[in-house]
Motif scaffolding. Sequence first.
Motif, short mmCIF file in Angstrom:
data_model
loop_
_atom_site.label_atom_id
_atom_site.label_comp_id
_atom_site.label_asym_id
_atom_site.label_seq_id
_atom_site.Cartn_x
_atom_site.Cartn_y
_atom_site.Cartn_z
N UNK A 87 0.83 -1.22 0.00
CA UNK A 87 0.00 0.00 0.00
C UNK A 87 0.86 1.26 0.00
N UNK A 88 2.13 1.15 0.46
CA UNK A 88 3.00 2.33 0.55
C UNK A 88 3.93 2.49 -0.64
N UNK A 89 3.94 1.52 -1.52
CA UNK A 89 4.89 1.58 -2.64
C UNK A 89 4.32 2.50 -3.72
N UNK A 90 5.04 3.57 -4.08
CA UNK A 90 4.48 4.53 -5.04
C UNK A 90 4.18 3.93 -6.41
N UNK A 91 5.00 2.94 -6.83
CA UNK A 91 4.72 2.35 -8.16
C UNK A 91 3.45 1.48 -8.12
N UNK A 92 3.23 0.83 -6.96
CA UNK A 92 1.99 0.05 -6.82
C UNK A 92 0.79 1.02 -6.79
N UNK A 93 0.99 2.16 -6.13
CA UNK A 93 -0.08 3.18 -6.08
C UNK A 93 -0.46 3.63 -7.49
N UNK A 94 0.56 3.79 -8.34
CA UNK A 94 0.27 4.24 -9.71
C UNK A 94 -0.56 3.20 -10.46
N UNK A 95 -0.31 1.93 -10.17
CA UNK A 95 -1.10 0.87 -10.82
C UNK A 95 -2.55 0.94 -10.35
N UNK A 96 -2.68 1.14 -9.03
CA UNK A 96 -4.01 1.23 -8.41
C UNK A 96 -4.79 2.40 -9.01
N UNK A 97 -4.07 3.51 -9.16
CA UNK A 97 -4.74 4.74 -9.59
C UNK A 97 -4.88 4.86 -11.12
N UNK A 98 -4.36 3.87 -11.83
CA UNK A 98 -4.41 3.96 -13.30
C UNK A 98 -5.83 3.88 -13.84
N UNK A 99 -6.72 3.28 -13.03
CA UNK A 99 -8.09 3.11 -13.50
C UNK A 99 -8.25 1.89 -14.41
N UNK A 100 -7.15 1.17 -14.64
CA UNK A 100 -7.24 -0.01 -15.52
C UNK A 100 -7.94 -1.13 -14.75
N UNK A 101 -8.86 -1.83 -15.40
CA UNK A 101 -9.54 -2.93 -14.70
C UNK A 101 -8.62 -4.11 -14.40
N UNK A 102 -7.53 -4.21 -15.19
CA UNK A 102 -6.59 -5.32 -15.02
C UNK A 102 -5.20 -4.76 -14.71
N UNK A 124 11.14 -13.49 0.84
CA UNK A 124 10.65 -12.11 0.72
C UNK A 124 10.04 -11.89 -0.68
N UNK A 125 10.61 -12.50 -1.70
CA UNK A 125 10.04 -12.35 -3.06
C UNK A 125 8.62 -12.92 -3.08
N UNK A 126 8.43 -14.08 -2.43
CA UNK A 126 7.08 -14.66 -2.40
C UNK A 126 6.13 -13.71 -1.65
N UNK A 127 6.64 -13.10 -0.59
CA UNK A 127 5.80 -12.16 0.18
C UNK A 127 5.46 -10.94 -0.67
N UNK A 128 6.43 -10.47 -1.46
CA UNK A 128 6.18 -9.31 -2.35
C UNK A 128 5.05 -9.63 -3.33
N UNK A 129 5.07 -10.87 -3.83
CA UNK A 129 4.03 -11.28 -4.80
C UNK A 129 2.69 -11.37 -4.07
N UNK A 130 2.69 -12.08 -2.95
CA UNK A 130 1.44 -12.30 -2.21
C UNK A 130 0.81 -10.97 -1.82
N UNK A 131 1.62 -10.08 -1.24
CA UNK A 131 1.10 -8.79 -0.74
C UNK A 131 0.55 -7.94 -1.88
N UNK A 132 1.31 -7.88 -2.97
CA UNK A 132 0.91 -6.96 -4.05
C UNK A 132 -0.35 -7.48 -4.74
N UNK A 133 -0.38 -8.78 -4.99
CA UNK A 133 -1.59 -9.33 -5.64
C UNK A 133 -2.79 -9.10 -4.74
N UNK A 134 -2.67 -9.47 -3.44
CA UNK A 134 -3.88 -9.35 -2.60
C UNK A 134 -4.27 -7.89 -2.38
N UNK A 135 -3.28 -7.00 -2.33
CA UNK A 135 -3.61 -5.57 -2.17
C UNK A 135 -4.43 -5.07 -3.36
#
Length: 532
Positions: A87-102, A124-135
């Motif tokens: 939730x705090x990663x700015x690049x993940x935020x940009x994906x969230x805010x892109x408005x893209x359905x996928x 940690x890589x598995x956690x990065x995947x798990x967290x980002x997908x579920x977020x």
Amino acid sequence: MADDRFHVYDTTLRDGAQQEGLSLTVADKLAVARHLDELGVGFIEGGWPGANPKDTEFFRRARTELDLKHAQLAAFGATRRAGVQAADDPLVAALRESGAPVVTLVAKSHDRHVELALRTTLQENLAMIRDTVSHLRAEGQRVFLDAEHFFDGYKSNPAYALEVLRTAAEAGASVVALCDTNGGMLPDELADVVHEAAGTGARVGIHCHDDTGCAVANSLAAVRAGATHVQGCANGYGERSGNANLFTVVANLQLKRGFDLVPDAALAEMTRIAHAITEITNVTPNSHQPYVGVSAFAHKAGLHASAIKVDPDLYQHIDPAQVGNDMRMLVSDMAGRASVELKGRELGYDLSAEQSRELVDRVKDLEAKGHTFEAADASFELLLRDTVTGERPRHFTVESWRVIVERPAGGQVVSEATVKLYAKGERIVATGEGNGPVNALDRAVRLGLERLYPELASVELTDFKVRILEGSHGTGAITRVLITSSDGTGEWATVGVDENIIEASWQALEQAVTYGLLRAGHTPDRVAGPST
Ligand SMILES: CC(=O)SCCNC(=O)CCNC(=O)[C@H](O)C(C)(C)COP(=O)(O)OP(=O)(O)OC[C@H]1O[C@@H](n2cnc3c(N)ncnc32)[C@H](O)[C@@H]1OP(=O)(O)O
Ligand SMILES: CC(=O)C(=O)O
């Protein structure tokens, strides 16, 4: 779109744009997206929002400017960085805010890449995947995972590579796309690994690069082994040797394997769409591209033409109309009677067996002297008319021409040409200036004839190619000139050959003007003249 449909996923605007020399503006990206939607692809990956202002802007403008009928937009980006909350990663935020359905997340699936490139632990890589997908899932976006270097990762540590897929699927990724990132795989070994990956129960996709020339074959092998989501790029664009050519993959799956991927009417637009996209990308179209290249159904060999005369299927793997392409006959020194007969039919002439034989002999003889008719359709048609009617079409005849090229002291090089012509019973003397001798000749001819044939005002010389051919039979080098002309509604090409470049140019020019006048509907005067 129901999730049980096979996915056609286009990544032209992201991975395709990673091609050397290809650079798209936001307006270009929107235009390409519209063409891809028209073709009927399921997903269009628009870029990486947050990575650069252009891609962020694309997703912003897409909301109001793209009215997609078939496709859903996908935003591409990486999993969260190591050691931070998704939730705090700015690049993940940009994906969230892109408005893209996928959102398509790229994740490491090769243990060495995790350790060397990410500089983190396998856990940690598995956690990065798990967290980002579920977020992102919790934020309401559908998530696909691009498992980067999956095949190389599988070779290095199969258990870990498969664990990456399971982790993503369990966190809510609806597709795990197996990426042959370095493009080094071959179809048989790739298919075995896809089969293993499909065994995890995750929905498997395929993303291939063309470094072994096998991207399309690998994609097809993956589909046979269980992949139900295939990624690729228009015209095979992409980093290094490119990505799987999505047009080839779609045509193969639909026409050879019976998949119902895009409407048949849209498939019949594929050639036009492929070329429209090259106009936007400003990348010269590959004329030999399967299905959609201008040469994809062009036949040069005489034996092929003789069989095609009986049934086009004998030398074509599909009816070109299915992908919106056309069969073409090429006439050259490899032609036989059937080639010129079919070409004649294409041009509206019914040649007798005797005329075909004579025409083949003339083509072969002239090609031996340096002419090339497959690149000079108008010269061939003039030769054909000459053979059929026994006369060379002539709207004008030339008494003489003269060209002067001069560099006055302290001045720039100038060219001046004078032509003396006969047309409609008049003797015409005209002079033209130009930036080179051929340009000056062209101007002089048109200036002389325009009063009698006003349509010549819209005819222009659009391309001029010169090739020095090696001499044969003890002669010196000869020059071949190919001229392309246009009247704004069509183009035609003519050829001239001589030891002197200006004479070769004149021959091509004289035919170009003659052909232009025929196109404009002017019947030639019945003045017999020497043939080319
Ligand atoms: C296989 C592919 O084609 S994937 C698509 C690749 N496309 C691109 O790289 C084009 C867009 N990329 C960019 O604009 C930039 O690289 C950005 C904005 C993404 C990142 O830029 P920067 O922050 O300056 O980082 P830089 O590019 O040097 O390095 C990438 C960083 O992402 C990390 N990273 C790489 N892959 C992943 C991943 N799957 N998940 C999380 N982090 C990752 C790297 O470890 C590196 O981390 P570091 O900053 O701690 O060293
Ligand atoms: C994700 C991607 O483009 C690749 O792995 O090739």
